[in-house]
Design an enzyme around this catalytic site. Sequence first.
Site, PDB file in Angstrom:
ATOM      1  CB  SER A 215      51.370   7.934 101.826  1.00  0.00           C
ATOM      2  OG  SER A 215      50.383   7.802 100.880  1.00  0.00           O
TER       3      SER A 215
ATOM      4  CE1 TYR B 123      49.256  12.050 104.229  1.00  0.00           C
ATOM      5  CE2 TYR B 123      48.646  10.967 102.323  1.00  0.00           C
ATOM      6  CZ  TYR B 123      48.915  10.823 103.536  1.00  0.00           C
ATOM      7  OH  TYR B 123      48.915   9.513 103.968  1.00  0.00           O
TER       8      TYR B 123
END
Length: 314
Positions: free
Chosen positions: A155, A181
């Site tokens: 990501s 994350y």
Amino acid sequence: MITTGFGFETTAEEVVEGVDLSGRRAVVTGGASGIGVETVRALAAAGAEVTIAARDADAGHRVAASLARSTGNSAISVAKLDLASQASVKAFARNWDGPLHLLINNAGVMATPLTRTPEGWELQFATNHLGHFTLTHGLFNSLRAEGARVVNVSSSAHLMSDVVFDDLHYTRREYDRWQAYGQSKTANILFGVEAGRRWAGEGVTMNALMPGSIATNLQRHLTTEELQDRIRRSGATATRRVKTPEQGAATTLVVATSPLLDGISGRYFEDCADAAPVAGGSHLRGVAPYAQDPESAARLWEVSEETLWSLKAA
């Protein structure tokens, strides 16, 4: 820099048009939802035998039946896999039989409240990195037997955090769901960098990618306001374009099937092409230099092994 002729608006179906994956076997983690479904759809449409590895096996069976009808390919199966459970991951690998040509490490959790696995590991790092690290190693002999590609879905959130080796699991520092994350997504990229070095002679390659901003159940832990806050915190000044799930799966299929990536490892792709490096973290595009640092990649591999070995010693 690898360019493919595909781009932001390309769909997974367009990537595999004319591609023949007959006789090839693929595993897609998280293949029962979001871009995972579209990844399975495209692979099956190209003739691959696909296993959906899903935490919710019932959902996996519903997706498999639907995709078998829409693609005309009945070789879509389902196996239980909970990446947050090392026992589940090891059972999946142990039960796999025969060669494996494509391992798509697609599943993940995003921006969860602070949650710990039974081992005391922070959930996002445990699921997104350690689970896939164990799975890939557990399947390595099947991958090596035929030569294969491993695809890690990362990501742009990796730009929010390097891997913080001194406190991977937030035992001392204040927990930040986005930072956690981002750390796990950086780990996805570094995994491929070190795999490229260690497995260069094994016929197994590994690359990472950014699928794009897509509305899926990956955001189930977040409100609209929290998602908007994440974009503001990134420092981005431009409005972020949103992809459909079909477009979001396209870069995965490029990394999995393009002949331009034969023998290539340790790269990070976005919008169906090699990503350019960025100088800092206030961006929504590009790859952070720390995510491709070979020393960090080697250290992450060693720390991951030590973490997993500690379970055996306990």
